[in-house]
Design an enzyme around this catalytic site. Sequence first.
Site, PDB file in Angstrom:
ATOM      1  N   ARG A  19      -0.038 -27.356 -15.541  1.00 48.55           N
ATOM      2  CA  ARG A  19       0.458 -26.534 -14.434  1.00 48.55           C
ATOM      3  C   ARG A  19       1.616 -25.626 -14.836  1.00 48.55           C
ATOM      4  NH1 ARG A  19      -0.898 -31.462 -12.003  1.00 48.55           N
ATOM      5  NH2 ARG A  19      -2.484 -31.261 -10.357  1.00 48.55           N
ATOM      6  N   CYS A  82     -10.157 -34.980 -30.979  1.00 49.59           N
ATOM      7  CA  CYS A  82      -8.700 -35.084 -31.084  1.00 49.59           C
ATOM      8  C   CYS A  82      -8.199 -34.913 -32.512  1.00 49.59           C
ATOM      9  CB  CYS A  82      -8.221 -36.424 -30.534  1.00 49.59           C
ATOM     10  SG  CYS A  82      -8.672 -36.689 -28.813  1.00 49.59           S
ATOM     11  N   GLY A 115      -5.783 -33.803 -15.339  1.00 47.64           N
ATOM     12  CA  GLY A 115      -6.709 -34.919 -15.148  1.00 47.64           C
ATOM     13  C   GLY A 115      -7.309 -35.433 -16.421  1.00 47.64           C
ATOM     14  N   CYS A 213      -0.270 -43.966 -21.431  1.00 43.73           N
ATOM     15  CA  CYS A 213      -1.377 -43.054 -21.732  1.00 43.73           C
ATOM     16  C   CYS A 213      -0.824 -41.650 -21.953  1.00 43.73           C
ATOM     17  CB  CYS A 213      -2.368 -43.028 -20.572  1.00 43.73           C
ATOM     18  SG  CYS A 213      -2.960 -44.658 -20.052  1.00 43.73           S
ATOM     19  N   CYS A 214      -1.312 -40.963 -22.969  1.00 46.09           N
ATOM     20  CA  CYS A 214      -0.823 -39.609 -23.223  1.00 46.09           C
ATOM     21  C   CYS A 214      -1.298 -38.671 -22.122  1.00 46.09           C
ATOM     22  CB  CYS A 214      -1.282 -39.109 -24.593  1.00 46.09           C
ATOM     23  SG  CYS A 214      -3.056 -38.803 -24.719  1.00 46.09           S
TER      24      CYS A 214
END
Length: 395
Positions: A19, A82, A115, A213-214
């Site tokens: 954001r 990743c 998300g 959690c990343c």
Amino acid sequence: MSRRTRVAGVGMAPFATPRKARTYLAMAEEAIRDALRDAGIGYEAVQQAYAGYVYGDSTSGQNVVYQVGMTGIPVVNVSNNCATGSSALWLARQAVEHGAADCVLVVGFEQMRPGAITAQWEDRPSPFDRFDAAADAALGPDGSTPMAPRYFGAAGQAYAERHGTAPGTFARIAVKARAHAAGNPYAVFRDPVTLEEVLASPRVYGPLTRLQCCPPTCGAAAAVLCSDEFARTHGLDARVGVAAQAMVTDRPGSFAEHDMIKLVGYDMSAEAAAQVYEAAGVDPGDIRVAELHDCFTTNELLSYEALGLTPEGTAEKFVLDGGNTYGGRVVTNPSGGLLSKGHPLGATGLAQCAELVWQLRGQAGPRRVEGASVALQHNIGLGGAAVVTLYERMS
């Protein structure tokens, strides 16, 4: 004959949540220009470019590089989940080492959405079908938990059941990550958290809570690699080089044994690390600073043992004794890691590279790890790939 590969320059744009982030073009251009400035060369000296990203249309790499210059050089787009940034670095290092180029640019970037990560193409076979089948065989079907936290949470749970590890041990890694990120202006989350806050955050899967959690992150990082001769000819400060590097992919055991620890890349990491230690003639006991793939606290703990930083079954003691932070045996993720610095998939491997180059140059400010002459980088991508890189201060 192979040649030594130097890291002549690194650059990075501050990471941000989706954001608050700029476009991938703006972030990647900043990282590239910073890396070229750090190296002390112009873009016209670059002979090849490798661009890593996961979420973006084909030739986004050209779109990024063209912001800096259009010199007709090859631009190769790389996607390896990743491990994308380190995979691009692996290709660039090979080009220099084997004489295909004397100066190569590597850039990784990502403009992610808020998300959990989800499949982008639902009208064709998924590369995670065999992973899901193995996970379902081990855990039973689960249609409610996103893939990554399910895999890594279950791997942590399996380790805890095998070795009697307390939930708080995993949570301490998140506390440590925030403490390290406090000194990193590029990191997303720099405010401290307590053990109680980590454990009290919403439960995700197994021992994982939300603060373990990343986060989805946007960002970019870049590096300029060159040969010894190029560095000498151009008078570059290229005191940090790649001592050894290895990339490996899954073997049948990742799936056939229905072992969640193997499914998330433990064996890949161990094999890649063993290749690197052997090639460089370095013992894991020599490592004083490392950037590990801590997408979840559980994976950082597993990686301690996979990379040989502590013997199998001793990771809990390693954490409780402070062996993973300043004053301990090896400072893991001085940048704050993926947990606190952030994890823009394509940029992560190059951000790890930048941090370790700064560490070995003595340019990491309050994060500096004293006495480090070599530095270890570990980057994995489910699907799968593990890249382990060892950097060293060279003469």
